[in-house]
Enzyme design. Structure first.
Site, PDB file in Angstrom:
ATOM      1  N   GLY A  17       0.823  -1.198   0.000  1.00 51.72           N
ATOM      2  CA  GLY A  17       0.000   0.000   0.000  1.00 51.72           C
ATOM      3  C   GLY A  17       0.856   1.245   0.000  1.00 51.72           C
ATOM      4  N   ASP A  18       0.223   2.380   0.071  1.00 44.48           N
ATOM      5  CA  ASP A  18       0.893   3.676   0.104  1.00 44.48           C
ATOM      6  C   ASP A  18       0.589   4.325   1.445  1.00 44.48           C
ATOM      7  OD1 ASP A  18       1.745   6.300  -0.146  1.00 44.48           O
ATOM      8  OD2 ASP A  18       0.986   6.530  -2.188  1.00 44.48           O
ATOM      9  N   PHE A  19       1.536   4.236   2.375  1.00 44.06           N
ATOM     10  CA  PHE A  19       1.269   4.714   3.728  1.00 44.06           C
ATOM     11  C   PHE A  19       1.100   6.226   3.797  1.00 44.06           C
ATOM     12  CE2 PHE A  19       6.002   4.047   3.877  1.00 44.06           C
ATOM     13  CZ  PHE A  19       6.382   5.381   3.944  1.00 44.06           C
ATOM     14  N   HIS A  37      13.395   8.277   8.834  1.00 37.90           N
ATOM     15  CA  HIS A  37      14.453   9.257   8.554  1.00 37.90           C
ATOM     16  C   HIS A  37      14.317   9.901   7.169  1.00 37.90           C
ATOM     17  CE1 HIS A  37      16.414   5.748   6.622  1.00 37.90           C
ATOM     18  NE2 HIS A  37      16.950   6.665   5.829  1.00 37.90           N
TER      19      HIS A  37
END
Length: 128
Positions: A17-19, A37
């Site tokens: 998925g695309d967080f 980071h």
């Protein structure tokens, strides 16, 4: 205690998925290895909040990073990587355990621990 792969069958799942755009799936443990980071402060805190929302009661967020010491005097590789992130990304930077603890507590986590790993990396654990 070591767990055999068959002990974890059906209990561990990787989800694509695309967080940055989607909610994180409900989980007991969420691991972010060298993810935070790369992002600016706003995105770091947003990802931590998404993790808190997705975790079950008593769940844990495990963040593995090259953590800078709080005094910013001992971890030269972490400090250089932080400088590198500022050059390569639109705001990414390495951070200290104190910073991580502040972000997680302001997001609702109850407590944090630091587990030193090999070299300068650490597993930072925030408990819901």
């Amino acid at each position: 205690m070591r767990l055999a792969a068959e002990d974890c069958a059906g209990r561990v799942k990787a989800v694509a998925g695309d967080f940055s755009k989607q909610r994180l799936p409900v989980a007991d443990v969420i691991v972010m290895g060298n993810v935070l980071h790369d992002w600016d402060l706003e995105t770091k805190v947003s990802l931590i909040r998404k993790a808190w929302e997705a975790l079950t009661d008593g769940g844990a967020l495990v963040v593995i990073e090259d953590v800078i010491d709080d005094a910013r005097r001992e971890n030269a590789s972490g400090l250089l990587m932080s400088l590198n992130m500022l050059v390569e990304t639109a705001g990414g930077f390495n951070f200290s355990f104190a910073q991580f603890s502040g972000w997680t507590r302001s997001s609702g986590f109850a407590r944090t621990d630091r587990i030193q790993l090999e070299g300068t990396s650490a597993a930072l654990v925030a408990y819901r």
